[in-house]
Scaffold this motif. Structure first.
Motif, PDB file in Angstrom:
ATOM      1  N   LEU A  49      -2.597  12.287  -9.843  1.00  0.00           N
ATOM      2  CA  LEU A  49      -1.190  11.968  -9.431  1.00  0.00           C
ATOM      3  C   LEU A  49      -1.079  11.863  -8.227  1.00  0.00           C
ATOM      4  CD1 LEU A  49       0.407  14.064 -12.323  1.00  0.00           C
ATOM      5  CD2 LEU A  49       0.062  11.820 -12.128  1.00  0.00           C
ATOM      6  N   ILE A  50      -1.722  12.368  -7.338  1.00  0.00           N
ATOM      7  CA  ILE A  50      -1.727  12.327  -5.920  1.00  0.00           C
ATOM      8  C   ILE A  50      -1.963  10.841  -5.750  1.00  0.00           C
ATOM      9  CG2 ILE A  50      -2.489  12.939  -3.453  1.00  0.00           C
ATOM     10  CD1 ILE A  50      -2.275  15.668  -4.348  1.00  0.00           C
ATOM     11  N   LEU A  51      -1.109  10.222  -4.766  1.00  0.00           N
ATOM     12  CA  LEU A  51      -1.260   8.767  -4.390  1.00  0.00           C
ATOM     13  C   LEU A  51      -2.304   8.552  -3.207  1.00  0.00           C
ATOM     14  CD1 LEU A  51       2.386   7.386  -4.595  1.00  0.00           C
ATOM     15  CD2 LEU A  51       0.852   7.830  -6.210  1.00  0.00           C
ATOM     16  N   MET A  66       2.017  11.718  -0.955  1.00  0.00           N
ATOM     17  CA  MET A  66       2.854  11.528  -2.191  1.00  0.00           C
ATOM     18  C   MET A  66       2.221  11.928  -3.382  1.00  0.00           C
ATOM     19  SD  MET A  66       4.946   7.858  -1.368  1.00  0.00           S
ATOM     20  CE  MET A  66       6.538   8.077  -0.272  1.00  0.00           C
ATOM     21  N   LYS A  67       3.029  12.348  -4.643  1.00  0.00           N
ATOM     22  CA  LYS A  67       2.429  12.644  -5.640  1.00  0.00           C
ATOM     23  C   LYS A  67       3.537  12.268  -7.029  1.00  0.00           C
ATOM     24  CE  LYS A  67       0.915  16.426  -8.758  1.00  0.00           C
ATOM     25  NZ  LYS A  67       0.286  17.679  -8.897  1.00  0.00           N
ATOM     26  N   ILE A  68       3.094  11.640  -7.935  1.00  0.00           N
ATOM     27  CA  ILE A  68       4.006  11.189  -9.086  1.00  0.00           C
ATOM     28  C   ILE A  68       4.647  12.267  -9.867  1.00  0.00           C
ATOM     29  CG2 ILE A  68       4.004  10.111 -11.220  1.00  0.00           C
ATOM     30  CD1 ILE A  68       2.095   7.946 -10.218  1.00  0.00           C
ATOM     31  N   ALA A  82      -1.549   0.270  -8.298  1.00  0.00           N
ATOM     32  CA  ALA A  82      -2.704   0.956  -8.897  1.00  0.00           C
ATOM     33  C   ALA A  82      -2.690   2.400  -8.708  1.00  0.00           C
ATOM     34  CB  ALA A  82      -3.907   0.180  -7.809  1.00  0.00           C
ATOM     35  N   ALA A  83      -1.909   2.792  -7.981  1.00  0.00           N
ATOM     36  CA  ALA A  83      -2.031   4.381  -7.987  1.00  0.00           C
ATOM     37  C   ALA A  83      -0.982   4.840  -8.967  1.00  0.00           C
ATOM     38  CB  ALA A  83      -1.166   4.923  -6.564  1.00  0.00           C
ATOM     39  N   GLY A  84      -0.364   4.001  -9.956  1.00  0.00           N
ATOM     40  CA  GLY A  84       0.280   4.505 -11.299  1.00  0.00           C
ATOM     41  C   GLY A  84       2.085   4.340 -10.960  1.00  0.00           C
ATOM     42  N   SER A 132       0.863  -1.356  -0.054  1.00  0.00           N
ATOM     43  CA  SER A 132       0.001  -0.083   0.022  1.00  0.00           C
ATOM     44  C   SER A 132       1.015   1.168  -0.157  1.00  0.00           C
ATOM     45  CB  SER A 132      -0.837   0.146   1.252  1.00  0.00           C
ATOM     46  OG  SER A 132      -0.164   0.300   2.458  1.00  0.00           O
ATOM     47  N   VAL A 133       0.314   2.349  -0.475  1.00  0.00           N
ATOM     48  CA  VAL A 133       1.013   3.724  -0.303  1.00  0.00           C
ATOM     49  C   VAL A 133       1.334   4.027   0.936  1.00  0.00           C
ATOM     50  CG1 VAL A 133       0.586   5.976  -0.845  1.00  0.00           C
ATOM     51  CG2 VAL A 133       0.057   4.387  -2.625  1.00  0.00           C
ATOM     52  N   ARG A 134       0.381   3.766   1.829  1.00  0.00           N
ATOM     53  CA  ARG A 134       0.508   4.006   3.329  1.00  0.00           C
ATOM     54  C   ARG A 134       1.448   3.211   3.781  1.00  0.00           C
ATOM     55  NH1 ARG A 134      -3.943   2.476   4.739  1.00  0.00           N
ATOM     56  NH2 ARG A 134      -5.049   4.668   4.747  1.00  0.00           N
ATOM     57  N   ASP A 135       1.922   2.027   3.619  1.00  0.00           N
ATOM     58  CA  ASP A 135       3.175   1.272   3.959  1.00  0.00           C
ATOM     59  C   ASP A 135       4.344   1.655   3.423  1.00  0.00           C
ATOM     60  OD1 ASP A 135       1.463  -0.322   5.427  1.00  0.00           O
ATOM     61  OD2 ASP A 135       1.581  -1.964   4.178  1.00  0.00           O
ATOM     62  N   PHE A 136       4.567   2.174   2.075  1.00  0.00           N
ATOM     63  CA  PHE A 136       5.804   2.527   1.497  1.00  0.00           C
ATOM     64  C   PHE A 136       5.828   4.045   2.321  1.00  0.00           C
ATOM     65  CE2 PHE A 136       7.781   5.069  -2.106  1.00  0.00           C
ATOM     66  CZ  PHE A 136       8.893   4.419  -1.959  1.00  0.00           C
ATOM     67  N   MET A 137       4.992   4.861   2.419  1.00  0.00           N
ATOM     68  CA  MET A 137       5.301   6.151   3.116  1.00  0.00           C
ATOM     69  C   MET A 137       5.863   5.928   4.387  1.00  0.00           C
ATOM     70  SD  MET A 137       1.969   8.546   2.536  1.00  0.00           S
ATOM     71  CE  MET A 137       1.210   9.114   1.212  1.00  0.00           C
ATOM     72  N   GLN A 138       5.354   4.915   5.175  1.00  0.00           N
ATOM     73  CA  GLN A 138       5.840   4.550   6.379  1.00  0.00           C
ATOM     74  C   GLN A 138       7.504   4.035   6.243  1.00  0.00           C
ATOM     75  OE1 GLN A 138       4.545   5.409   9.360  1.00  0.00           O
ATOM     76  NE2 GLN A 138       6.790   5.129   9.974  1.00  0.00           N
ATOM     77  N   ARG A 139       7.653   3.193   5.069  1.00  0.00           N
ATOM     78  CA  ARG A 139       8.996   2.768   5.074  1.00  0.00           C
ATOM     79  C   ARG A 139      10.132   3.935   4.735  1.00  0.00           C
ATOM     80  NH1 ARG A 139      11.328  -0.592  -0.486  1.00  0.00           N
ATOM     81  NH2 ARG A 139      13.566  -0.074   0.159  1.00  0.00           N
TER      82      ARG A 139
END
Length: 125
Positions: A87-89, A63-65, A97-99, A33-40
């Protein structure tokens, strides 16, 4: 399909002062998930060598691409203020899925700062 992607995260400390640092993350699982990546990312930058203290402890929440591999780069200095809807995740989506794909670059910033910058997009030196 590659299981692991390389994603560059541009830590944006100040839009006005164009104060940002790119940090490269390898072995990124695009199905997390985007949430997990942000935490990483948050966990990693606290101890990452060579990153100035103001970047380590900042309250990043969005986060935004910025651009995709083989896509057109924006000529905005920090990041484009266009196409936020696409583009915002979204935190509950997977990166894929968020691109986000291999060699995607994303900005990581504080949404409040971005809102203020969008309302008055000036840069100071």
């Amino acid at each position: 399909i590659m299981a692991d992607a390389v994603v560059t995260v541009r830590l944006v400390r100040s839009f006005e002062k164009r104060n940002f640092r790119p940090v490269v993350f390898r072995e990124v699982q695009l199905d997390q998930s985007v949430r997990d990546f942000m935490q990483r990312v948050r966990d990693d930058i606290v101890t990452r060598a060579g990153l100035p203290p103001p970047f380590r402890k900042y309250d990043y929440d969005t986060m935004k691409i910025i651009h995709q591999a083989h896509g057109a780069k924006t000529n905005e200095l920090v990041m484009s203020t266009e196409d936020d809807e696409q583009l915002i995740l979204q935190e509950d989506q997977s990166l894929r899925a968020a691109g986000v794909a291999h060699e995607t670059e994303v900005a990581f910033f504080k949404k409040e700062d971005y809102g203020l910058y969008k309302a008055n997009p000036t840069t100071s030196w």
